[in-house]
Design an enzyme around this catalytic site. Structure first.
Site, PDB file in Angstrom:
ATOM      1  N   LYS A 134       0.836  -1.199   0.000  1.00  0.00           N
ATOM      2  CA  LYS A 134       0.000   0.000   0.000  1.00  0.00           C
ATOM      3  C   LYS A 134       0.870   1.248   0.000  1.00  0.00           C
ATOM      4  O   LYS A 134       1.927   1.284   0.649  1.00  0.00           O
ATOM      5  CB  LYS A 134      -0.907  -0.036   1.232  1.00  0.00           C
ATOM      6  N   SER A 138      -9.711   1.668   2.999  1.00  0.00           N
ATOM      7  CA  SER A 138      -8.906   2.483   2.090  1.00  0.00           C
ATOM      8  C   SER A 138      -7.934   1.663   1.245  1.00  0.00           C
ATOM      9  O   SER A 138      -7.315   2.183   0.331  1.00  0.00           O
ATOM     10  CB  SER A 138      -8.118   3.510   2.907  1.00  0.00           C
ATOM     11  N   SER A 176      -9.939  -0.799   7.050  1.00  0.00           N
ATOM     12  CA  SER A 176      -9.332  -0.598   5.738  1.00  0.00           C
ATOM     13  C   SER A 176      -8.752  -1.849   5.101  1.00  0.00           C
ATOM     14  O   SER A 176      -8.554  -1.882   3.887  1.00  0.00           O
ATOM     15  CB  SER A 176      -8.227   0.470   5.821  1.00  0.00           C
TER      16      SER A 176
END
Length: 450
Positions: free
Chosen positions: A69, A147, A171
């Site tokens: 990420k 996210s 997330s």
């Protein structure tokens, strides 16, 4: 013929297969994978395979291609956290410690994954780099969840085998559910978080997205080789057949669910009870109250503002319009409200521990609804409403510091609905072992139906 032919060793085979899958759907790859090292990853994989042949070593994650990420430092890549605000920042000088550990365990770094700007959103929208879409529903463009949107899509589409993500309010688990894969949020401190761009230091933890619970357990054993600090008996019970496990369902949860999610959840519970698990519905006000306390106390907004205040003061216009204004609200949070919320969360953690006496995990759906379409989120009020609803079931694990995993309900026919199991603080390995048993029971039932 693929541009990335199959190779002999496990690392080469994994990287080649992931690159071939990315080549099959370049538009989805462009949204999920922001920075790539295709040829370097292939070279590294071949070298690892050759070295393993000459001198076999301990590489528990051999054969896994890794996506990271964009909020974690990776040497040579800009840690922009999905925002143009940081897009011109210098590249990271070294890998985050957790990235180093994954690579030393045998995972081959392949790509940087897309995300919601600064991880401030549960639906996966990104106005700068584009919004990844779930591969599970083709009726309309639907969000992948956030996210950690890019990591979930990349794993679901086979573009990576493992995604390193973060989890503040869900997330890792929300996009895992929307994309039909597994997402694990550990207890705080289990995985090193240096080199991670924070949204909320109180709640942020690194997490894992992989195809299933067994893969999450494999990664956890590589990152945290020591067993849980809790009862050895609990860990042994979690690894045994489901007949030894005790699950609870908070009695308010089923009223929150859309019909499609309620039907799937009911079927899963029936399957687990049929496999011998004990299940009871109980009042658990601490689950619902923990989210309200954190929101009323403005914990995330205050901490996000604290971290971003200097940038917001000079560069607010470059923030995503659905992120920057919400961070600015953190300036209005009274200190007494923030501190009172932190204090109340400590009390609610004790209440949860008491309610879980004799239980192995709380079971809920991961998200109460199906992934919204992009069109449904064009209106800002609708976006905020659906965003809050998306993390309404996941956030209690962050507020109460609990390990939690979202499982695909059917490993053969992956839908956009996830089953979430949340355990006891520090009982991460026991939870993962139980999750593997849950997946096995659900998988056996699906095979029997077919």
């Amino acid at each position: 013929m693929s541009m990335f032919p199959d190779q002999r060793g496990p690392a080469s085979r994994a990287v080649s297969a992931c690159l071939a899958r990315a080549l099959e759907d370049p538009s989805a790859a462009a949204l999920a994978l922001l920075a790539r090292r295709d040829e370097d990853a292939l070279d590294e994989a071949r070298a690892r395979d050759a070295l393993r042949t000459l001198a076999p070593g301990d590489e528990p994650l051999a054969g896994m291609a890794l996506g990271v990420k964009a909020c974690f430092d990776v040497r040579g890549w800009t840690t922009h956290a999905g925002s143009r605000v940081l897009s011109d920042a210098p590249a990271a000088a070294e890998d985050a410690p957790l990235v180093r550990r994954l690579r030393r365990a045998g995972a081959v770094l392949l790509a940087q994954n897309n995300m919601t700007e600064f991880a401030y959103g549960a639906l996966g929208l990104n106005a700068t780099f584009g919004t990844p879409l779930t591969p599970c529903m083709a009726d309309a463009p639907r969000v992948a969840g956030g996210s950690s949107s890019g990591g979930a899509v990349a794993v679901a589409r086979g573009m990576v085998n493992l995604a390193l993500v973060s989890d503040t309010s869900g997330s890792a688990r929300i996009p895992a559910a929307f994309c039909g894969v597994a997402g694990f949020k550990p207890s705080r401190g289990r995985y090193e978080d240096a080199g991670m761009t924070y949204l909320s230091p109180t709640f942020d933890v690194p997490g894992i997205i992989a195809m299933d619970a067994a893969q999450c357990l494999r990664v956890d054993k590589a990152l945290a080789p020591r067993p849980d600090a809790g009862s050895p008996a609990r860990l042994a019970r979690a690894a045994a057949p489901l007949a030894g496990l005790n699950f609870v369902v908070p009695d308010h949860v089923e009223d929150m669910l859309d019909p499609e999610v309620r039907r799937a959840f009911s079927a899963w519970l029936q399957c687990l009870m049929g496999a011998g698990a004990a299940l009871r519905r109980v009042p658990m006000p601490c689950v619902a109250q923990s989210g309200l306390v954190a929101r009323d106390g403005g914990i995330i907004a205050a901490e996000a503002y604290m971290l971003h205040a200097p940038r917001l003061a000079k560069d607010a216009a470059r923030y995503d319009p659905r992120v920057g204004p919400r961070m600015l609200l953190g300036a209005q949070v009274p200190a007494h409200a923030y501190l009172a919320a932190q204090r109340r969360l400590v009390e609610l953690r004790r209440e949860y521990d008491a309610a879980m006496a004799g239980a192995d995990a709380v079971l809920t759906p991961t998200v109460p609804m199906l992934p919204p379409t992009l069109a449904q989120l064009e209106d800002n009020d609708a976006y905020l409403r659906e965003n809050s609803r998306a993390f309404s079931l996941t956030e209690f694990a962050n507020r109460l510091d609990l390990p939690s995993i979202s499982l695909p309900g059917d490993l053969a026919d992956r839908s956009a609905v996830g089953l979430m199991a949340t355990g006891l603080r520090g009982g991460d390995r026991a939870l993962l072992a139980a999750a593997v048993r849950i997946e096995a029971a659900l998988g056996a039932a699906a095979r029997h139906r077919n």
